[in-house]
Design an enzyme around this catalytic site. Sequence first.
Site, PDB file in Angstrom:
ATOM      1  N   LYS A  69       0.806  -1.233   0.000  1.00  0.00           N
ATOM      2  CA  LYS A  69       0.000   0.000   0.000  1.00  0.00           C
ATOM      3  C   LYS A  69       0.840   1.285   0.000  1.00  0.00           C
ATOM      4  CE  LYS A  69      -4.201  -1.711   2.229  1.00  0.00           C
ATOM      5  NZ  LYS A  69      -5.253  -1.340   3.195  1.00  0.00           N
ATOM      6  N   ASP A 106      -9.906   3.280   2.266  1.00  0.00           N
ATOM      7  CA  ASP A 106     -10.075   2.579   3.544  1.00  0.00           C
ATOM      8  C   ASP A 106     -10.860   3.430   4.551  1.00  0.00           C
ATOM      9  OD1 ASP A 106      -8.807   0.179   2.877  1.00  0.00           O
ATOM     10  OD2 ASP A 106      -6.831   0.940   3.430  1.00  0.00           O
TER      11      ASP A 106
END
Length: 276
Positions: A69, A106
């Site tokens: 990420k 997220d």
Amino acid sequence: MMKQIPLAGVLGNPIAQSKSPRLHSHWLQKYGLLGHYVPLHVTDENLETVVRAMPKMGFVGANVTLPHKIAVMKFADQISDRATLIGAANTLTFKEDGRIFADNTDGYGFMANIRQNAPDWEPKAGPAVILGAGGAARAIIVALADAGVPEIFLTNRTRAKADALRAEFGARIKVIDWVQAGNILEEAATLINSTSLGMTGNADLRVPLDGLRKGTLVTDIVYSPLRTKLLTDAEALGCITVDGLGMLLHQGVPGFERWFGVRPVVDDETRRVVLG
Ligand code: ATR
């Protein structure tokens, strides 16, 4: 020339456990869309080669999971404000001109899960307590601050990581020693576990919960098991609980919409399908 069938996938290592292929394949089928979504096992050293090849192979986008990420941000031509703030990306979109757009959904997924499953939750009602200071905590801090939570108590086994997040994200955060976490809970309007504690195969959270007030919103990023010990204990104390599966499902929504052109709905059927 005939239009290529759009492809998407999730990049990670390991990747076999990812529920994203099941989620996106379900949505493709449900909305009758052409496309495929595949798990892609990619090592650190191959990440750049793979990402750069994907648009040439018909990929319109990808999700990115651990451990890529942060690293994947380096290959992006354009980065969303949210991803910049969080310092990590979980959603890539390959533009028609070949440029790579990196976003982080997220925090969006975290908030959409709460809005859907605890619609009466009021961010301004009081402080939030976050357990853990890893990657997930970063996205949650940004989401809570955006939503207007007045104060965030952050506690982590390794205190230095919580201190670093405070230095980065500012004065709305107060760092509490991990062993003191139980003592702050009576002030909490919201409690979030962002650690991996409570996950099948890991130890349970040992923070004493008896200080929690009735009506406090308690949520967990762990979704295996769905009802963690934290959630069952909090429920017994009269708290409102939201499990972590919805965060995973909702974080997939913006990517799917960008890649395939339909904004998918997260409902009970989605949960059932993804749980298998
Ligand atoms: P993620 O990106 O998913 O948040 P991470 O960055 O590895 O994953 O963070 C995991 C979190 O779980 C951290 O806050 C970690 O605490 P440390 O920073 O002290 O490592 C926390 N965690 C993991 N195992 C733990 C344990 N046994 N006790 C307490 N905290 C734990």
